[in-house]
Design a protein around this motif. Structure first.
Motif, PDB file in Angstrom:
ATOM      1  N   ASN A  72      19.275  -0.709   1.601  1.00 15.07           N
ATOM      2  CA  ASN A  72      19.309  -2.143   1.907  1.00 15.07           C
ATOM      3  C   ASN A  72      20.119  -2.922   0.882  1.00 15.07           C
ATOM      4  O   ASN A  72      20.884  -3.827   1.239  1.00 15.07           O
ATOM      5  CB  ASN A  72      17.886  -2.696   2.016  1.00 15.07           C
ATOM      6  N   THR A  73      19.983  -2.572  -0.387  1.00 17.05           N
ATOM      7  CA  THR A  73      20.757  -3.232  -1.446  1.00 17.05           C
ATOM      8  C   THR A  73      22.246  -2.986  -1.256  1.00 17.05           C
ATOM      9  O   THR A  73      23.063  -3.911  -1.353  1.00 17.05           O
ATOM     10  CB  THR A  73      20.304  -2.739  -2.843  1.00 17.05           C
ATOM     11  N   LYS A  83      28.087  -6.373   2.730  1.00 18.52           N
ATOM     12  CA  LYS A  83      28.211  -7.631   3.476  1.00 18.52           C
ATOM     13  C   LYS A  83      28.791  -8.731   2.608  1.00 18.52           C
ATOM     14  O   LYS A  83      29.610  -9.524   3.049  1.00 18.52           O
ATOM     15  CB  LYS A  83      26.856  -8.049   4.049  1.00 18.52           C
ATOM     16  N   SER A  84      28.365  -8.793   1.339  1.00 27.83           N
ATOM     17  CA  SER A  84      28.883  -9.847   0.447  1.00 27.83           C
ATOM     18  C   SER A  84      30.360  -9.614   0.112  1.00 27.83           C
ATOM     19  O   SER A  84      31.099 -10.558  -0.111  1.00 27.83           O
ATOM     20  CB  SER A  84      28.048  -9.958  -0.822  1.00 27.83           C
ATOM     21  N   ASN A 118      23.652  -4.937   1.688  1.00 26.70           N
ATOM     22  CA  ASN A 118      23.847  -6.343   1.295  1.00 26.70           C
ATOM     23  C   ASN A 118      25.094  -6.513   0.425  1.00 26.70           C
ATOM     24  O   ASN A 118      25.818  -7.484   0.570  1.00 26.70           O
ATOM     25  CB  ASN A 118      22.603  -6.882   0.596  1.00 26.70           C
ATOM     26  N   GLU A 119      25.341  -5.552  -0.472  1.00 23.46           N
ATOM     27  CA  GLU A 119      26.552  -5.598  -1.295  1.00 23.46           C
ATOM     28  C   GLU A 119      27.798  -5.514  -0.412  1.00 23.46           C
ATOM     29  O   GLU A 119      28.754  -6.253  -0.623  1.00 23.46           O
ATOM     30  CB  GLU A 119      26.579  -4.445  -2.303  1.00 23.46           C
TER      31      GLU A 119
END
Length: 190
Positions: free
Chosen positions: A179-180, A186-187, A183-184
């Motif tokens: 999940n982390t 996506k950013s 998210n990275e």
């Protein structure tokens, strides 16, 4: 045309050209890499535990590209084969009934030498956390043994299925890491 690391020679050349133009290393399936120590430190702070990561110097086999997140790979640490009680324990796991998830925890195989693939210690990884390719005689080590790769893929899929049924079941906290990393990614796309 000979198939190299899942690519035709032409595909491999195109891949490396794109990698060069982006100015960064891009993982390929069945490649062996050295993971940055930053990766282990970051996720240990978040509660993950990694067995014997050799301070980020252990060769790690990146065998499967994720089905849904194409920039995410599933990595399996590899260890030397030793003649001690730990090896007896590993063989007990390997020889468990195939219906028992423990039979998928390890696999004895080959990289450039005999090794133990620690499949239950698998973790997701993205290019950002690759320090470099693991090389033998100046060439990136890519595992071409399709029979072995198929067994490893089957075993890691069983581990990931168990993880999906019971998130963060394993000490490395696979779901938290995944999940982390998503998210990275996506950013970075923004």
């Amino acid at each position: 045309m000979k198939n190299i690391g899942g690519f035709s020679k032409r595909g491999e050349a195109l891949y490396f050209l794109c990698s060069f133009l982006k100015g960064k290393l891009m993982m390929i399936e069945n490649g062996v890499y050295i993971i940055k120590e930053e990766y282990f430190k970051k996720f240990e702070k978040l509660g993950s535990k990694f067995k014997d990561n050799k301070s980020g110097r252990r060769p790690t086999f990146c065998c499967i590209q994720d089905k849904f997140e194409k920039e995410l790979f599933w990595a399996i640490p590899a260890s030397k084969i030793t003649k001690d009680k730990n090896m007896e324990r590993i063989k007990c796991y390997i020889n468990s009934k195939s219906s028992n998830i423990k039979s998928s925890f390890y696999h004895i195989g080959m990289t450039n030498r005999p090794c133990i693939f620690c499949i239950s210690s698998c973790f997701p990884i993205i290019d950002r956390y690759i320090e470099r390719e693991y090389t033998v005689n100046g060439k990136h080590l890519v595992i071409h043994n399709e029979k072995q790769n198929k067994v490893l893929r089957t075993k890691i899929r069983r581990i990931l299925k168990a993880e999906n049924l019971s998130p963060n079941r394993f000490e490395q906290k696979i779901t938290n890491i995944k999940n982390t990393l998503i998210n990275e990614l996506k950013s970075l796309d923004k």
